[in-house]
Motif scaffolding. Structure first.
Motif, PDB file in Angstrom:
ATOM      1  N   THR A  56      74.773  21.447  72.516  1.00 40.68           N
ATOM      2  CA  THR A  56      74.113  22.223  71.479  1.00 40.68           C
ATOM      3  C   THR A  56      73.340  21.833  70.615  1.00 40.68           C
ATOM      4  OG1 THR A  56      76.037  22.218  70.348  1.00 40.68           O
ATOM      5  CG2 THR A  56      76.123  24.010  71.815  1.00 40.68           C
ATOM      6  N   GLY A  57      72.234  22.364  70.253  1.00 40.31           N
ATOM      7  CA  GLY A  57      71.013  21.770  69.115  1.00 40.31           C
ATOM      8  C   GLY A  57      70.734  22.644  68.142  1.00 40.31           C
ATOM      9  N   GLN A  58      70.023  22.057  66.848  1.00 40.32           N
ATOM     10  CA  GLN A  58      69.420  23.126  66.115  1.00 40.32           C
ATOM     11  C   GLN A  58      68.401  22.287  65.641  1.00 40.32           C
ATOM     12  OE1 GLN A  58      72.082  23.888  62.857  1.00 40.32           O
ATOM     13  NE2 GLN A  58      72.267  22.005  62.334  1.00 40.32           N
ATOM     14  N   MET A  59      67.219  22.940  65.157  1.00 40.11           N
ATOM     15  CA  MET A  59      66.373  22.520  64.275  1.00 40.11           C
ATOM     16  C   MET A  59      66.156  22.763  62.804  1.00 40.11           C
ATOM     17  SD  MET A  59      63.264  22.772  67.032  1.00 40.11           S
ATOM     18  CE  MET A  59      63.572  24.545  67.479  1.00 40.11           C
ATOM     19  N   VAL A  60      66.039  21.776  61.828  1.00 43.07           N
ATOM     20  CA  VAL A  60      66.253  21.958  60.483  1.00 43.07           C
ATOM     21  C   VAL A  60      65.210  21.514  59.638  1.00 43.07           C
ATOM     22  CG1 VAL A  60      68.655  22.437  60.681  1.00 43.07           C
ATOM     23  CG2 VAL A  60      67.624  20.128  60.218  1.00 43.07           C
ATOM     24  N   SER A  61      64.779  21.935  58.705  1.00 49.38           N
ATOM     25  CA  SER A  61      63.911  21.374  57.643  1.00 49.38           C
ATOM     26  C   SER A  61      64.462  20.254  57.058  1.00 49.38           C
ATOM     27  CB  SER A  61      63.161  22.260  56.535  1.00 49.38           C
ATOM     28  OG  SER A  61      64.186  22.896  55.861  1.00 49.38           O
ATOM     29  N   ALA A  62      63.938  19.236  56.486  1.00 43.49           N
ATOM     30  CA  ALA A  62      64.249  17.954  55.937  1.00 43.49           C
ATOM     31  C   ALA A  62      65.187  18.202  54.818  1.00 43.49           C
ATOM     32  CB  ALA A  62      63.145  17.276  55.506  1.00 43.49           C
ATOM     33  N   ASP A  63      65.154  19.541  54.132  1.00 44.90           N
ATOM     34  CA  ASP A  63      66.403  19.643  53.235  1.00 44.90           C
ATOM     35  C   ASP A  63      67.448  20.179  53.329  1.00 44.90           C
ATOM     36  OD1 ASP A  63      64.037  18.797  51.227  1.00 44.90           O
ATOM     37  OD2 ASP A  63      62.922  20.709  51.317  1.00 44.90           O
ATOM     38  N   TYR A  64      67.757  20.331  54.703  1.00 47.31           N
ATOM     39  CA  TYR A  64      68.906  20.905  55.241  1.00 47.31           C
ATOM     40  C   TYR A  64      70.098  20.295  54.720  1.00 47.31           C
ATOM     41  CZ  TYR A  64      72.603  22.300  58.730  1.00 47.31           C
ATOM     42  OH  TYR A  64      73.611  22.722  59.532  1.00 47.31           O
ATOM     43  N   PHE A  65      70.450  18.991  54.922  1.00 48.47           N
ATOM     44  CA  PHE A  65      71.285  18.311  54.572  1.00 48.47           C
ATOM     45  C   PHE A  65      71.661  18.150  53.027  1.00 48.47           C
ATOM     46  CE2 PHE A  65      70.919  16.692  58.976  1.00 48.47           C
ATOM     47  CZ  PHE A  65      72.071  17.315  59.254  1.00 48.47           C
ATOM     48  N   PRO A  66      70.350  17.750  52.200  1.00 54.72           N
ATOM     49  CA  PRO A  66      70.650  17.690  50.843  1.00 54.72           C
ATOM     50  C   PRO A  66      71.072  18.710  50.156  1.00 54.72           C
ATOM     51  CG  PRO A  66      68.727  16.201  51.530  1.00 54.72           C
ATOM     52  CD  PRO A  66      69.449  17.073  52.923  1.00 54.72           C
ATOM     53  N   THR A  67      70.444  19.734  50.756  1.00 55.00           N
ATOM     54  CA  THR A  67      70.618  21.248  49.999  1.00 55.00           C
ATOM     55  C   THR A  67      71.919  21.495  50.403  1.00 55.00           C
ATOM     56  OG1 THR A  67      68.568  21.863  50.227  1.00 55.00           O
ATOM     57  CG2 THR A  67      70.102  23.794  49.907  1.00 55.00           C
ATOM     58  N   LEU A  68      72.777  21.338  51.447  1.00 57.15           N
ATOM     59  CA  LEU A  68      74.220  21.542  51.751  1.00 57.15           C
ATOM     60  C   LEU A  68      75.112  20.401  51.010  1.00 57.15           C
ATOM     61  CD1 LEU A  68      74.137  22.670  55.284  1.00 57.15           C
ATOM     62  CD2 LEU A  68      74.175  24.176  53.307  1.00 57.15           C
ATOM     63  N   GLY A  69      74.506  19.268  50.518  1.00 53.19           N
ATOM     64  CA  GLY A  69      75.397  18.288  49.903  1.00 53.19           C
ATOM     65  C   GLY A  69      75.875  17.358  50.745  1.00 53.19           C
ATOM     66  N   VAL A  70      75.455  17.302  52.272  1.00 54.22           N
ATOM     67  CA  VAL A  70      76.109  16.704  53.054  1.00 54.22           C
ATOM     68  C   VAL A  70      75.338  15.387  53.511  1.00 54.22           C
ATOM     69  CG1 VAL A  70      76.647  16.752  55.541  1.00 54.22           C
ATOM     70  CG2 VAL A  70      77.080  18.852  54.139  1.00 54.22           C
ATOM     71  N   GLY A  71      76.023  14.319  53.520  1.00 57.79           N
ATOM     72  CA  GLY A  71      75.250  12.976  53.632  1.00 57.79           C
ATOM     73  C   GLY A  71      75.744  12.462  55.213  1.00 57.79           C
TER      74      GLY A  71
END
Length: 180
Positions: A56-71
């Motif tokens: 399973t996959g997904q495509m996200v913009s670069a701000d996805y992880f930082p906005t969610l607070g996920v490293g």
């Protein structure tokens, strides 16, 4: 696209916009702490060496992880540099972040996975990070195993829309905007 002030707002903040409209809003944003675009579940045909499998996959913009607070548990998340060139990603080429679950299942938690090149829907991508255990994305029932920058959309998941092909965008929704 999901504008987020805090994680509790995610469901209420969903809307569908063209990617160019999202970029304009994101770049002019003065209200939210962060914004990101996401293309949920994509069929992912993965080749690792001679072995092939579905993931399973997904495509996200670069701000996805930082906005969610996920490293990451290991490696790094996307930078805006990784998500700027349609069909390519960034100057380092196509990159991917894999889930902890996929890392465990497919690579037996081998730390040498960073820098490994896998083929995703015919595109060679380099693994740059692994999400922390317990992070299942924004919709836990979808739990993407592989996440790539949305800039890779024209190559990894081209749109069959004849409208896009007619305008010379070769299946890319990244530049096509029907609105003013």
């Amino acid at each position: 696209m999901i504008p987020v002030k805090n994680p509790e707002q995610m469901v209420r903040g969903r809307s569908q916009l063209s990617f160019p409209a999202f970029q304009k809003i994101r770049d002019r944003n003065q209200v939210f702490d962060g914004m990101f675009a996401i293309w949920f579940l994509i069929p992912a045909s993965v080749r690792i060496g001679e072995e092939a499998e579905q993931a399973t996959g997904q495509m996200v913009s670069a701000d996805y992880f930082p906005t969610l607070g996920v490293g990451t548990a290991f490696g790094r998340v996307f930078s805006r540099d990784d998500d700027q060139i349609p069909g390519v990603g960034g100057p380092q080429g196509p990159v991917a972040v894999i889930s902890d679950t996929y890392w465990k299942r497919r690579f037996d938690r081998d730390p040498a996975v960073l820098g490994k090149v896998i083929t995703l829907n015919g595109v060679a991508v380099t693994i740059i990070g692994i999400t922390p255990p317990g992070f299942f994305g924004t919709v836990p029932t979808l739990a993407p195993e592989i996440t790539v920058p949305i800039a890779l959309q024209p190559r990894i998941s081209p749109s069959p829309s004849t409208e896009l092909w007619t305008h010379g965008d070769e299946g890319s929704f990244l530049s096509y905007d029907q609105t003013d």
